[in-house]
Design an enzyme around this catalytic site. Structure first.
Site, short mmCIF file in Angstrom:
data_model
loop_
_atom_site.label_atom_id
_atom_site.label_comp_id
_atom_site.label_asym_id
_atom_site.label_seq_id
_atom_site.Cartn_x
_atom_site.Cartn_y
_atom_site.Cartn_z
N ASP A 1 65.26 51.54 29.81
CA ASP A 1 64.51 51.93 31.01
C ASP A 1 64.46 50.74 31.98
O ASP A 1 63.90 49.69 31.66
CB ASP A 1 63.09 52.35 30.62
CG ASP A 1 62.30 52.96 31.77
OD1 ASP A 1 62.71 52.81 32.94
OD2 ASP A 1 61.26 53.58 31.49
N HIS B 1 64.90 55.84 31.69
CA HIS B 1 63.53 56.29 31.95
C HIS B 1 63.36 57.78 31.69
O HIS B 1 62.29 58.22 31.27
CB HIS B 1 63.18 55.97 33.41
CG HIS B 1 61.77 56.31 33.78
ND1 HIS B 1 60.68 55.61 33.28
CD2 HIS B 1 61.26 57.26 34.60
CE1 HIS B 1 59.56 56.12 33.78
NE2 HIS B 1 59.88 57.12 34.58
N SER C 1 55.51 58.58 32.66
CA SER C 1 55.95 57.95 33.90
C SER C 1 54.75 57.67 34.79
O SER C 1 53.83 56.97 34.37
CB SER C 1 57.00 58.84 34.59
OG SER C 1 57.59 58.18 35.68
#
Length: 401
Positions: A347, A380, A149
């Site tokens: 995502d 995500h 991330s």
């Protein structure tokens, strides 16, 4: 304003003063870290983990702290990041509130928390602090940098600004720049915090704390960390059971066992739940109750000023812009032996095309790149939850280094 420091965290002092890329400097700053595994005499088996927005440095349990870490399923003896082989270093990002110097830390010139007076943070500052920490631990060259991330962003900045620091790289759900949708979401999160009547220009305390703003910011985040596919399959239109009295229920759905941020990229679930009040327009559906519960667990476990600081830092990151050229050219300048880039088809926060851009850019510079598009419904957050799917390629890649 409080810091939330894991019990086994250790600290590395940064150069003092530590100059910030966008102006200002820090005196007496530090980086919090934890290590798992043993460094070989040759010092050639170090793996660095750079995290999402809200995790601490406790990625995995170890003798000094046996509580599960935010990536417990992935890091440890015999696990995909095998600490029987690798010396794993996990850093808490500069600007955080989990031990590294950030807005909740005391300003040595006043003795009070920096608060909104913390110097403007950039991804390059996070990268430079990480590079210093690696050197301070006696590692000249890392076997691999793993970035998840936001950590995918700081990893690219680290590799760009400190050539030769690593042989390999695993970039998971990362990006070389922020996209308009992600910027818009984070802008709304910051606005929610700053519009809370207890915000007080960033000079809040425990008694007057922007809790509702943090609740809203967290809920917006949770909506983007997962996918609509998962929301549909997990909750559908299920309503809160009447016997729950408004405190909710999950209708047999599992609760998250990973804390993405503890952005584990997103939360801390050690606190107990308090009953949720009922009102005519209150929570009716289980998905509403789910968001409220997770917001309550997070809101008092992360400093709002740190949230704003790191969020804005993500928005402003552009690897190409920092080098005065295109993103593709900046990626091609990074020199690595091997890289594994993983994205998730569902995502929406860091969409798959951003990981494809990273893979193509690194390959253009001569890196041997493996690119994987994961078909996971988890969005995500998949790398924190769908660890069976993610573990195999990570383990396989590390065996090639």
């Amino acid at each position: 304003m409080r810091e939330f420091i894991p019990p086994a965290a250790r600290f590395i002092a940064l150069p003092s003063p530590f100059a910030m890329r966008r102006g200002g400097e820090l005196a007496g700053a530090r980086i919090a870290y934890e290590t798992v595994g043993r460094l070989t005499p040759e010092r050639d088996n170090a793996v660095l983990i750079l995290t999402g927005l809200s995790p601490d440095a406790h990625a995995a349990s170890h003798p000094a702290d046996t509580d599960p870490g935010w990536w417990e399923a992935m890091v440890g003896p015999g696990k995909p990041v095998d600490t029987d082989r690798w010396y794993v270093i996990c850093l808490n990002s500069l600007g955080s509130c989990k031990g590294s110097t950030g807005p909740a830390s005391p300003d040595p010139t006043t003795g009070e928390p920096y608060g909104p007076g913390f110097p403007e943070l950039s991804m390059e500052d996070i990268a430079d602090a990480a590079a210093h920490a690696v050197g301070a631990l006696g590692v000249e060259r890392l076997a691999c940098v793993i970035g998840t991330s936001m950590g995918g962003m700081s990893s690219l900045s680290l590799l760009d600004r400190h050539p030769g620091l690593a042989r390999g790289h695993i970039n998971i759900c990362g990006a070389a720049s922020a996209l308009p949708f992600s910027i818009a979401i984070r802008s709304l999160q910051r606005e929610a915090i700053r519009c809370d009547p207890h915000w007080n220009g960033g000079r809040y305390d425990d008694g007057n704390y922007p809790q509702r703003g943090m609740f809203t910011a967290r809920k917006l985040g949770m909506m983007t960390y997962r996918s609509a596919l998962e929301w549909d399959g997990r909750f559908g239109r299920a309503r809160i059971a009447p016997q729950d009295g408004g405190t909710g229920g999950n209708n047999g759905h599992r609760e998250d066992h990973q804390n993405h941020g503890n952005h584990g990229n997103h939360g801390d679930y050690r606190d107990g739940d308090a009953p949720l009040p009922r009102d005519p327009f209150g929570h009716e559906f289980q998905v509403e109750d789910y968001l409220e519960r997770h917001a309550r667990r997070f809101a008092r476990r992360f400093d709002p000023n740190s949230y704003l600081c790191l969020s804005r830092c993500m928005d402003r990151f552009d690897l190409g812009e920092s080098r005065g050229g295109s993103t593709e050219a900046a990626l091609a300048r990074i020199r690595l032996e091997k890289a594994l880039v993983i994205g998730v088809e569902t995502d929406i926060l860091f969409p798959l095309r951003q990981q494809r851009q990273i893979a193509d850019g690194l390959a253009a510079g001569g890196t041997d790149v493996t690119f994987l598009a994961m078909d996971s419904p988890e969005g995500h957050d998949a790398f924190l939850i769908d660890t069976v799917r993610f573990g195999a390629p990570v383990a396989k890649f590390l065996t090639t280094l």
